[in-house]
Write an enzyme that holds these catalytic residues in place. Structure first.
Site, PDB file in Angstrom:
ATOM      1  N   LYS A  41       0.869  -1.185   0.000  1.00 48.47           N
ATOM      2  CA  LYS A  41       0.000   0.000   0.000  1.00 48.47           C
ATOM      3  C   LYS A  41       0.905   1.235   0.000  1.00 48.47           C
ATOM      4  O   LYS A  41       1.896   1.281   0.729  1.00 48.47           O
ATOM      5  CB  LYS A  41      -0.881  -0.026   1.260  1.00 48.47           C
ATOM      6  CG  LYS A  41      -1.866   1.125   1.321  1.00 48.47           C
ATOM      7  CD  LYS A  41      -2.920   0.920   2.407  1.00 48.47           C
ATOM      8  CE  LYS A  41      -2.458   1.429   3.756  1.00 48.47           C
ATOM      9  NZ  LYS A  41      -3.578   1.556   4.730  1.00 48.47           N
TER      10      LYS A  41
ATOM     11  N   ARG B 294     -10.343  -1.457   7.536  1.00 49.27           N
ATOM     12  CA  ARG B 294      -9.472  -2.407   8.257  1.00 49.27           C
ATOM     13  C   ARG B 294      -9.036  -1.847   9.601  1.00 49.27           C
ATOM     14  O   ARG B 294      -8.777  -2.578  10.538  1.00 49.27           O
ATOM     15  CB  ARG B 294      -8.311  -2.866   7.394  1.00 49.27           C
ATOM     16  CG  ARG B 294      -7.302  -1.832   6.896  1.00 49.27           C
ATOM     17  CD  ARG B 294      -6.419  -1.249   7.949  1.00 49.27           C
ATOM     18  NE  ARG B 294      -5.111  -0.875   7.469  1.00 49.27           N
ATOM     19  CZ  ARG B 294      -4.326  -0.004   8.066  1.00 49.27           C
ATOM     20  NH1 ARG B 294      -4.740   0.659   9.142  1.00 49.27           N
ATOM     21  NH2 ARG B 294      -3.127   0.242   7.606  1.00 49.27           N
TER      22      ARG B 294
ATOM     23  N   GLN C  83     -12.659   7.585  10.604  1.00 43.87           N
ATOM     24  CA  GLN C  83     -12.373   6.495  11.540  1.00 43.87           C
ATOM     25  C   GLN C  83     -13.469   6.352  12.596  1.00 43.87           C
ATOM     26  O   GLN C  83     -13.775   5.243  13.031  1.00 43.87           O
ATOM     27  CB  GLN C  83     -11.008   6.710  12.221  1.00 43.87           C
ATOM     28  CG  GLN C  83      -9.826   6.490  11.304  1.00 43.87           C
ATOM     29  CD  GLN C  83      -9.772   5.068  10.756  1.00 43.87           C
ATOM     30  OE1 GLN C  83     -10.292   4.129  11.340  1.00 43.87           O
ATOM     31  NE2 GLN C  83      -9.167   4.921   9.598  1.00 43.87           N
TER      32      GLN C  83
ATOM     33  N   ASP D  35     -16.766  16.018  19.104  1.00 47.06           N
ATOM     34  CA  ASP D  35     -15.885  16.501  18.032  1.00 47.06           C
ATOM     35  C   ASP D  35     -15.697  17.996  18.252  1.00 47.06           C
ATOM     36  O   ASP D  35     -16.638  18.688  18.679  1.00 47.06           O
ATOM     37  CB  ASP D  35     -16.514  16.237  16.653  1.00 47.06           C
ATOM     38  CG  ASP D  35     -15.488  16.278  15.531  1.00 47.06           C
ATOM     39  OD1 ASP D  35     -15.215  15.232  14.916  1.00 47.06           O
ATOM     40  OD2 ASP D  35     -14.942  17.383  15.261  1.00 47.06           O
TER      41      ASP D  35
END
Ligand SMILES: NC(=O)c1ccc[n+]([C@@H]2O[C@H](COP(=O)([O-])OP(=O)(O)OC[C@H]3O[C@@H](n4cnc5c(N)ncnc54)[C@H](O)[C@@H]3O)[C@@H](O)[C@H]2O)c1
Length: 305
Positions: free
Chosen positions: A53, A96, A124, A145
């Site tokens: 990657k 992932r 994420q 946030d």
């Protein structure tokens, strides 16, 4: 997501038994600052997966309306070395990373965990919620946030998609205290801002430090009985270049938990944590699933080499 979690758990088992080839990732840093482009190769013989990657992280992309993470992934045929597929890696990186935290949580969090505290409601934040709700009976999300609009978009999307109650909280502490699982997914900083104070994380909680130790006061980190990571050599490398300067001793890497070489959570009261750094192995476990689906559905474009 469930398939990706399953394939990652298998990959961590392979890694725990010493059957994954994954050299440390080299990187370049165009225009300095916190910009990076990393090369991440891995070979997982049991999955017949080999590849690399080439992934960038540019914090300033936010102001340009571009994703923070971008890049390409090349899968090679382990029999001939020929490249068999070139694909986008932005989606894989998001999925992932959430899946790897879920694998850690399977071994380290209480199985009845139902309240998720999320600090950083971006890409994420979304993939972590998606992954954790596969394995845990989540009921409520405490979302924090610094950008109120980002938190609101997140809340609307998650309520529609998963039917979960999302409470937008106005202080970081409300996304930590009272939560069973805590995910910090703001920006990675060499110098942590140390917002999360000792005493905030409840007994019995589990935390995934997606943005490294940026959010945590060192004394709060030292309250955990089991501090884990996905890869110890990579953690040591990050320490050498200035990250993770004050963390507890590492109890185990995820391969050791998955293979049973070390027990995960042993009591309902211990505080546990993982600082996953993100491994090339995670990508190479996931990429063949994408390739196989693309071939099966006859999507993608055939290129002549
Ligand atoms: N460990 C890994 O394997 C791994 C893999 C991929 C990304 N990451 C890291 O995850 C982090 C998030 O990446 P992303 O793609 O979701 O980015 P993103 O830009 O999509 O989301 C980040 C969010 O955090 C918010 N934020 C900024 N400062 C904050 C603060 N102090 N408190 C709470 N929220 C804050 C932003 O407003 C934004 O909504 C990055 O630091 C990235 O480097 C880690």
């Amino acid at each position: 997501m469930a398939e990706i979690i399953a394939v990652l758990e298998k990959a961590f088992k392979e890694k725990g038994e010493g059957r994954v080839e994954m050299p440390p990732k080299p990187g370049i840093h165009p225009r300095g600052g916190d910009n990076f482009i990393h090369a991440m190769p891995a070979y997982i013989p049991a999955m017949k997966s080999a590849g690399i990657k080439w992934v960038s992280g540019f914090p300033g992309n936010f102001q340009r309306g571009l994703p923070y993470i971008n890049g390409l992934l090349i899968l090679n045929d382990p029999g001939t070395g020929l490249p068999i597929s070139v694909m986008d890696c932005t989606w894989i990186t998001a999925m992932r990373t959430g899946a790897a935290s879920a694998v850690a949580a399977k071994y380290l969090a209480r199985s009845d965990s139902s309240i998720l505290g999320l600090l950083g409601c971006g890409v994420q934040g979304r993939s972590h919620l998606e992954a954790l709700q596969v394995l845990f009976p989540l009921k409520q999300v405490m979302a924090y946030d610094t950008d109120a609009q980002a938190a609101q978009c997140f809340a609307n999307e998650i309520t529609n998609r998963f039917g979960l109650e999302v409470v937008i909280v106005d202080t970081p502490q409300k996304a930590v205290t009272g939560c069973d699982i805590i995910v910090t997914s703001g920006p990675i900083l060499k110098k942590p801002h140390r917002t999360i104070q000792p005493g905030w994380m409840d007994e019995g909680a589990f935390a995934s430090l997606v943005d490294f130790d940026s959010y945590w006061h060192p004394q709060a980190l030292h309250e955990t009985t089991k501090f884990c990571t996905d890869d110890i050599p990579q953690l040591r490398h990050y320490q050498e270049i200035g990250y993770f300067q004050d963390i507890p001793p590492v109890y185990a890497h995820l391969g050791e938990l998955v293979t049973g070489q070390k027990p995960g959570r042993e009591t309902p009261r211990e505080r546990t944590m993982t600082a996953n750094l993100g491994l090339a192995m995670d990508d190479m476990a996931t990429a063949p699933l994408i390739y196989q689906q693309a071939v099966k559905k006859n999507i993608g474009t055939w290129l002549n080499l």
